[in-house]
Design a protein around this motif. Structure first.
Motif, short mmCIF file in Angstrom:
data_model
loop_
_atom_site.label_atom_id
_atom_site.label_comp_id
_atom_site.label_asym_id
_atom_site.label_seq_id
_atom_site.Cartn_x
_atom_site.Cartn_y
_atom_site.Cartn_z
N GLY A 182 -39.53 -3.91 -33.85
CA GLY A 182 -40.86 -4.29 -33.37
C GLY A 182 -41.96 -3.66 -34.19
O GLY A 182 -43.01 -4.26 -34.42
N GLU A 183 -41.72 -2.43 -34.67
CA GLU A 183 -42.72 -1.76 -35.52
C GLU A 183 -42.96 -2.54 -36.81
O GLU A 183 -44.10 -2.69 -37.26
CB GLU A 183 -42.27 -0.33 -35.86
CG GLU A 183 -42.38 0.65 -34.70
CD GLU A 183 -41.04 0.86 -34.03
OE1 GLU A 183 -40.17 -0.05 -34.13
OE2 GLU A 183 -40.86 1.91 -33.38
N GLU A 184 -41.87 -3.07 -37.40
CA GLU A 184 -42.01 -3.85 -38.64
C GLU A 184 -42.81 -5.12 -38.41
O GLU A 184 -43.64 -5.51 -39.23
CB GLU A 184 -40.62 -4.18 -39.20
CG GLU A 184 -39.87 -2.99 -39.76
CD GLU A 184 -38.44 -3.31 -40.14
OE1 GLU A 184 -37.94 -2.71 -41.10
OE2 GLU A 184 -37.82 -4.16 -39.45
N ILE A 185 -42.56 -5.76 -37.28
CA ILE A 185 -43.31 -6.97 -36.94
C ILE A 185 -44.78 -6.64 -36.74
O ILE A 185 -45.68 -7.34 -37.21
CB ILE A 185 -42.73 -7.65 -35.69
CG1 ILE A 185 -41.31 -8.11 -35.97
CG2 ILE A 185 -43.60 -8.82 -35.24
CD1 ILE A 185 -40.58 -8.62 -34.74
N CYS A 186 -45.04 -5.55 -36.02
CA CYS A 186 -46.42 -5.12 -35.75
C CYS A 186 -47.16 -4.85 -37.06
O CYS A 186 -48.30 -5.28 -37.24
CB CYS A 186 -46.41 -3.87 -34.87
SG CYS A 186 -48.04 -3.33 -34.33
N ILE A 187 -46.52 -4.13 -37.98
CA ILE A 187 -47.14 -3.83 -39.28
C ILE A 187 -47.46 -5.12 -40.03
O ILE A 187 -48.54 -5.27 -40.61
CB ILE A 187 -46.23 -2.92 -40.11
CG1 ILE A 187 -46.17 -1.52 -39.49
CG2 ILE A 187 -46.71 -2.83 -41.56
CD1 ILE A 187 -45.12 -0.61 -40.11
N HIS A 188 -46.52 -6.06 -40.02
CA HIS A 188 -46.72 -7.34 -40.72
C HIS A 188 -47.92 -8.09 -40.13
O HIS A 188 -48.77 -8.59 -40.87
CB HIS A 188 -45.46 -8.19 -40.61
CG HIS A 188 -45.55 -9.51 -41.30
ND1 HIS A 188 -45.22 -9.68 -42.63
CD2 HIS A 188 -45.96 -10.73 -40.87
CE1 HIS A 188 -45.41 -10.93 -42.98
NE2 HIS A 188 -45.86 -11.60 -41.92
N ILE A 189 -47.99 -8.17 -38.81
CA ILE A 189 -49.07 -8.90 -38.16
C ILE A 189 -50.41 -8.21 -38.37
O ILE A 189 -51.43 -8.86 -38.59
CB ILE A 189 -48.76 -9.08 -36.66
CG1 ILE A 189 -47.61 -10.08 -36.49
CG2 ILE A 189 -50.00 -9.55 -35.89
CD1 ILE A 189 -47.13 -10.22 -35.06
N ARG A 190 -50.42 -6.88 -38.34
CA ARG A 190 -51.68 -6.15 -38.49
C ARG A 190 -52.29 -6.29 -39.89
O ARG A 190 -53.45 -5.97 -40.09
CB ARG A 190 -51.47 -4.66 -38.17
CG ARG A 190 -51.47 -4.38 -36.68
CD ARG A 190 -52.85 -4.62 -36.07
NE ARG A 190 -52.83 -4.49 -34.62
CZ ARG A 190 -52.76 -5.52 -33.78
NH1 ARG A 190 -52.69 -6.76 -34.25
NH2 ARG A 190 -52.77 -5.33 -32.47
N LYS A 191 -51.53 -6.79 -40.85
CA LYS A 191 -52.09 -7.03 -42.17
C LYS A 191 -53.03 -8.23 -42.17
O LYS A 191 -53.85 -8.38 -43.08
CB LYS A 191 -50.96 -7.26 -43.20
CG LYS A 191 -50.12 -6.03 -43.48
CD LYS A 191 -49.01 -6.35 -44.47
CE LYS A 191 -48.18 -5.12 -44.78
NZ LYS A 191 -47.07 -5.42 -45.72
N LYS A 192 -52.92 -9.06 -41.14
CA LYS A 192 -53.74 -10.27 -41.13
C LYS A 192 -54.43 -10.56 -39.80
O LYS A 192 -55.27 -11.46 -39.73
CB LYS A 192 -52.88 -11.48 -41.51
CG LYS A 192 -51.69 -11.72 -40.60
CD LYS A 192 -50.93 -12.98 -41.02
CE LYS A 192 -50.28 -12.80 -42.37
NZ LYS A 192 -49.50 -14.00 -42.78
N SER A 193 -54.13 -9.82 -38.75
CA SER A 193 -54.72 -10.15 -37.45
C SER A 193 -54.79 -8.94 -36.55
O SER A 193 -53.96 -8.03 -36.63
CB SER A 193 -53.88 -11.24 -36.77
OG SER A 193 -54.33 -11.48 -35.45
N ARG A 194 -55.79 -8.94 -35.65
CA ARG A 194 -55.90 -7.92 -34.61
C ARG A 194 -55.49 -8.49 -33.25
O ARG A 194 -55.93 -8.00 -32.21
CB ARG A 194 -57.33 -7.37 -34.55
CG ARG A 194 -57.68 -6.45 -35.69
CD ARG A 194 -58.88 -5.59 -35.35
NE ARG A 194 -59.31 -4.76 -36.45
CZ ARG A 194 -58.77 -3.59 -36.75
NH1 ARG A 194 -57.77 -3.14 -36.04
NH2 ARG A 194 -59.23 -2.89 -37.76
N VAL A 195 -54.67 -9.50 -33.24
CA VAL A 195 -54.20 -10.05 -31.97
C VAL A 195 -53.60 -8.92 -31.13
O VAL A 195 -52.87 -8.06 -31.64
CB VAL A 195 -53.15 -11.16 -32.21
CG1 VAL A 195 -51.93 -10.63 -32.94
CG2 VAL A 195 -52.76 -11.82 -30.90
N PRO A 196 -53.92 -8.82 -29.84
CA PRO A 196 -53.40 -7.74 -29.01
C PRO A 196 -51.87 -7.75 -28.94
O PRO A 196 -51.25 -8.81 -28.82
CB PRO A 196 -54.01 -8.02 -27.64
CG PRO A 196 -55.24 -8.83 -27.92
CD PRO A 196 -54.89 -9.66 -29.11
#
Length: 237
Positions: free
Chosen positions: A64-78
């Motif tokens: 889940g941490e890897e997914i979070c890092i990937h998403i945070r590169k392009k979005s601040r979705v909660p």
């Protein structure tokens, strides 16, 4: 809170959990997508206009941490992390890489819903974009959200408060398509007085200031039949 048309992505490899959470959130008027691994989750995130993610830490193909890092590169979705881990160090790590909240298994659906409501409420009030300073198209457009300075071709331009809020909302969610109602709720607030079509007028004025050719915009794009999205690729400065 009006949840109609809000899309939630639930990511967990335990089918029983995703089925129960999906059914419960749909009863609260959310549209719910379920993924059982990281690849499915990222594919759904790219394809759908996701408003919030409930993300399990332990998945078969990536964490889940890897997914979070990937998403945070392009979005601040909660993002709410869903985990059996209870160590403080794990929670702090997740929060440091961009998770908005944690809930540990086993959990009650009422507790999960309360956290979802709280996180969505905070995120709608928080118009902090991905970067405090960013440049688009080789410096054609520069934004500094700390000092509220916007430059076009190195020349500072003046935006009205509503234009500034609209631009901040669009840049905060670069892949999100906003309806007019979304922009009123997220950017302009409930105190906004005017019809949803008044958003079009503000967008037109914003384009006049930030677009080289307002009739053929590259930043504030019209998605016909739906609304608007931001089209610039961000480069942190």
């Amino acid at each position: 809170m009006n949840n109609h048309l809000k899309k939630v992505l639930v990511v967990d490899d335990e089918l029983k959990i995703t089925e129960v959470v999906k059914s419960f959130l749909e009863s609260k008027d959310f549209t719910v997508f379920a993924a059982e691994n990281g690849k499915q989750a990222l594919d759904l995130f790219e394809r759908e206009n996701i408003a919030l993610i409930v993300l399990d830490l332990m998945l078969p193909d990536m964490t889940g941490e890897e997914i979070c890092i990937h998403i945070r590169k392009k979005s601040r979705v909660p993002i709410i992390m869903l985990t059996a881990k209870i160590e403080e160090s794990d929670m702090l790590k997740g929060l440091n890489i961009g998770a908005d909240d944690y809930i540990t298994k086993p959990f009650s659906l009422k507790a999960l819903y309360a956290r979802i409501e709280a996180v969505l409420r905070r995120s709608s009030d928080d118009l902090v974009p991905l970067y405090n300073k960013a440049s688009f198209r080789g410096g054609d457009l520069e934004v500094d959200f700390e000092s509220h300075i916007i430059k076009k071709n190195l020349v500072e331009i003046n935006l009205t408060p509503n234009e500034y809020k609209l631009l901040a909302a669009l840049i905060k969610y670069p892949n999100r398509v906003f309806t007019r109602e979304d922009l009123i709720r997220v950017a302009l607030g409930d105190e906004f007085e005017g019809y949803d079509r008044a958003v079009d007028s503000h967008i037109k004025n914003l384009r006049q200031k930030i677009e080289t050719d307002p009739k053929n915009p590259v930043y504030v794009l019209t998605i016909y039949g739906i609304g608007y999205k931001f089209g610039g690729e961000t480069h942190e400065t």
